[in-house]
Scaffold this active site. Structure first.
Site, PDB file in Angstrom:
ATOM      1  N   GLU A   1      -4.685   1.191   2.205  1.00  0.00           N
ATOM      2  CA  GLU A   1      -4.963   0.403   3.535  1.00  0.00           C
ATOM      3  C   GLU A   1      -5.135   0.891   4.672  1.00  0.00           C
ATOM      4  OE1 GLU A   1      -2.921  -2.936   6.033  1.00  0.00           O
ATOM      5  OE2 GLU A   1      -2.239  -0.844   6.117  1.00  0.00           O
ATOM      6  N   GLU A   2      -4.523   1.982   5.338  1.00  0.00           N
ATOM      7  CA  GLU A   2      -4.970   2.173   7.131  1.00  0.00           C
ATOM      8  C   GLU A   2      -5.890   2.190   6.924  1.00  0.00           C
ATOM      9  OE1 GLU A   2      -1.850   1.758   8.820  1.00  0.00           O
ATOM     10  OE2 GLU A   2      -0.015   2.039   6.938  1.00  0.00           O
TER      11      GLU A   2
ATOM     12  N   HIS B   1       1.076  -1.258   0.854  1.00  0.00           N
ATOM     13  CA  HIS B   1       0.090   0.073   0.285  1.00  0.00           C
ATOM     14  C   HIS B   1       1.010   1.153   0.328  1.00  0.00           C
ATOM     15  CE1 HIS B   1       0.926   0.858   4.134  1.00  0.00           C
ATOM     16  NE2 HIS B   1       0.832  -0.380   4.740  1.00  0.00           N
TER      17      HIS B   1
ATOM     18  N   ASP C   1       0.083   4.467   1.184  1.00  0.00           N
ATOM     19  CA  ASP C   1      -0.776   5.095   2.238  1.00  0.00           C
ATOM     20  C   ASP C   1       0.021   4.871   3.629  1.00  0.00           C
ATOM     21  OD1 ASP C   1      -2.472   3.139   2.550  1.00  0.00           O
ATOM     22  OD2 ASP C   1      -3.629   4.170   3.530  1.00  0.00           O
TER      23      ASP C   1
ATOM     24  N   ASP D   1       7.124   1.425   6.725  1.00  0.00           N
ATOM     25  CA  ASP D   1       5.409   0.757   6.751  1.00  0.00           C
ATOM     26  C   ASP D   1       4.718   1.444   5.764  1.00  0.00           C
ATOM     27  OD1 ASP D   1       2.328  -0.606   7.202  1.00  0.00           O
ATOM     28  OD2 ASP D   1       1.522   0.900   8.166  1.00  0.00           O
TER      29      ASP D   1
ATOM     30  N   GLU E   1       4.345  -6.363   4.187  1.00  0.00           N
ATOM     31  CA  GLU E   1       3.955  -5.560   5.120  1.00  0.00           C
ATOM     32  C   GLU E   1       5.400  -5.745   6.073  1.00  0.00           C
ATOM     33  OE1 GLU E   1       2.031  -3.322   6.433  1.00  0.00           O
ATOM     34  OE2 GLU E   1      -0.152  -3.875   5.205  1.00  0.00           O
TER      35      GLU E   1
ATOM     36  N   HIS F   1       3.446   3.333  12.585  1.00  0.00           N
ATOM     37  CA  HIS F   1       2.833   4.668  12.825  1.00  0.00           C
ATOM     38  C   HIS F   1       3.520   4.711  14.334  1.00  0.00           C
ATOM     39  CE1 HIS F   1      -0.676   2.016  11.928  1.00  0.00           C
ATOM     40  NE2 HIS F   1      -0.218   2.060  10.520  1.00  0.00           N
TER      41      HIS F   1
END
Length: 387
Positions: free
Chosen positions: A139-140, A75, A77, A107, A167, A360
Site C-alpha cells: 500500500e505504501e 495493509h 507493509d 499505520d 487506516e 511514517h
C-alpha cells in the site's frame, strides 16, 4: 467496553511489529503467521500471491457462506525505519506511558491486531453477516498489492457488501479523500560541447518549460472553488524529483522529472496530462527537433490511486458512524485503498485506530486507548452482524 481483552490485541500487535515488512521486503512470514493464527480457530485463508511468490495478500471469511459480508481491510507493509533515529528498536514493540511504540503500530498494524484479536469472538458468535478479512501488501508504494485481490472479488473470493478500511483516523469516520496520480517525464535532446551550443538540443531547458507549464496549471488548481473539508482545500500539483545533465560543459541530452497531482473527487487528472502533452508537442519539441530530429518528450503515468467519495446510496457510512458513536464524517488529504474498493463496486468507508500524525515518523506510536476504542467498534459490529 470491548468483549475482547485489550491485552490480546497488544500481544498480537507485538508479534506483527516484529515482522519487518518494509515495502521493499517480503511480507510472507507475517502472512504465514496470520494464516496459522486463523487456522487455529478453524478459519481458512486464501492467498493472492505475487508472480514471484515473494509477497501475498490474504483473504479469510468468518460466518455464513454465500452471504456478502463486511470487509475489514488493511495493509501489512510499513515504511522504512532508520534505527539511528529511533529511541528503541523499531521492530520490537515497547509499551510506555499508555502508548505502544514500534514501526507500523499506528499505520496500520494496530488495526490488523484488533481484527485478529476479534477472531475468537467472531467464531463463537452466531453471525448472520460474515466478517471478511482482507490484508494486502505494498500500500505504501501506491496501493499496488490490493489490486490483484480486488480483481478476484466476486470470483474466487466472495465480494463483500461493504469494506471498512482501517487506516489511522483516530476512529473518526472518513467518507472522502484525495487521490494521488503520478507521472514520469523524460526529455530527450542532443548533446554538444557547450562552446558549440547551437549544435545541441538542451533537454534541461525544455524540461524547465514543461515545469513552468505545470506551475501554471498548479496555480489554476489553487484557484478552484475550495472544498473546506480538505486541507489544503483544493487539488495540489507538485514537481517532486528532477535530474539531468552530466557535466557543466556539455549541452544536456537528457533530463527527467516526476510530478504528482493530489486530486479531489471529481477532478479530471487525465486532462492535466493532455494539456502537458499538447504543450510538449506545440511549444517544446519543434525547437528541439530543428536541431535533433530524434528529440522527444515522453510522459508516462506511473501510479494512480483514485480519490474516494463514499457511495451515498450505501449504508456503510451510517453503520460506521453508529458503531463509532460519531455524528459527522470527515475528509482527509492522504490516500487509502478505499477508492480502489469503491471503484470496484464495493461501498467503502475509512475508520481505524491511531493518529495519522504518527504515521511514517521515528518513534511511531499508538495510544492503548485507541486499541480499546477499535475493539469496542468491532464488538459492536459483531452485535450488529448477529441481529
Amino acid at each position: 467496553m470491548p468483549t475482547v481483552e485489550t491485552s490480546s490485541a497488544i500481544e498480537i500487535l507485538a508479534r506483527l511489529v516484529a515482522f519487518d515488512t518494509t515495502s521493499h521486503k517480503s511480507n510472507r512470514t507475517l502472512i504465514a503467521y496470520v494464516a496459522d493464527y486463523l487456522a487455529s480457530y478453524g478459519v481458512a485463508s486464501h492467498l493472492v500471491p505475487t508472480k514471484d511468490g515473494e509477497k501475498a495478500s490474504l483473504f479469510a471469511s468468518i460466518g455464513p457462506e454465500g452471504v456478502p459480508g463486511i470487509g475489514l481491510s488493511g495493509h501489512t507493509d510499513v515504511v522504512p525505519a532508520d534505527p539511528a533515529a529511533w529511541s528503541s528498536d523499531p521492530f520490537s514493540m515497547v509499551k510506555a506511558d499508555g502508548r505502544l511504540y514500534g514501526r507500523g503500530t499506528a499505520d496500520m498494524k494496530g488495526y490488523l491486531a484488533c481484527v485478529l484479536a476479534m477472531v475468537p469472538e467472531w467464531t463463537r458468535r452466531q453471525l448472520k453477516v460474515p466478517m471478511h478479512i482482507l490484508f494486502s501488501y505494498d500500500e505504501e508504494v501506491g496501493c499496488t498489492g490490493v489490486r490483484p485481490m480486488i480483481a478476484e472479488l466476486g470470483g474466487r473470493l466472495p465480494k463483500p457488501r461493504a469494506v471498512i478500511v482501517g487506516e489511522p483516523t483516530s476512529m473518526a469516520v472518513v467518507d472522502a479523500h484525495k487521490g494521488p496520480v503520478r507521472w514520469h517525464v523524460e526529455v530527450i535532446g542532443r548533446a554538444a560541447h557547450s562552446s558549440m551550443a547551437h549544435l545541441g538540443a538542451n533537454a534541461i531547458t525544455a524540461a524547465a518549460r514543461l515545469i513552468s507549464k505545470l506551475a501554471e496549471i498548479e496555480a489554476e488548481l489553487s484557484a478552484l472553488p475550495p472544498d473546506p473539508r480538505f486541507t489544503p482545500p483544493h487539488p495540489t500539483l507538485q514537481v517532486t524529483e528532477i535530474a539531468g545533465g552530466i557535466a557543466s560543459n556539455i549541452v544536456p541530452a537528457a533530463c527527467h522529472f516526476g510530478f504528482e497531482v493530489r486530486a479531489l473527487p471529481g477532478l479530471d487528472a487525465d486532462a492535466i496530462e493532455r494539456r502537458l502533452t499538447e504543450f510538449a508537442q506545440t511549444d517544446c519539441l519543434p525547437a528541439l527537433r530543428r536541431v535533433a530530429p530524434e528529440a522527444d518528450v515522453i510522459i508516462r503515468q506511473t501510479n494512480r490511486v483514485p480519490p474516494f467519495a463514499a457511495d451515498s446510496s450505501s449504508d456503510i457510512v451510517a453503520l460506521a458512524l453508529k458503531l463509532a458513536g460519531e455524528n459527522a464524517t470527515e475528509a482527509v488529504s492522504y490516500a487509502t485503498e478505499a477508492g480502489l474498493f469503491q471503484a470496484a463496486g464495493v461501498p467503502s468507508v475509512v475508520c481505524g485506530p491511531g493518529d495519522i500524525a504518527q504515521a511514517h515518523t521515528a518513534d511511531e506510536w499508538i495510544a492503548i486507548s485507541e486499541i480499546e476504542r477499535c475493539l469496542a467498534f468491532l464488538s459492536r459490529l459483531a452485535d450488529w452482524a448477529e441481529t
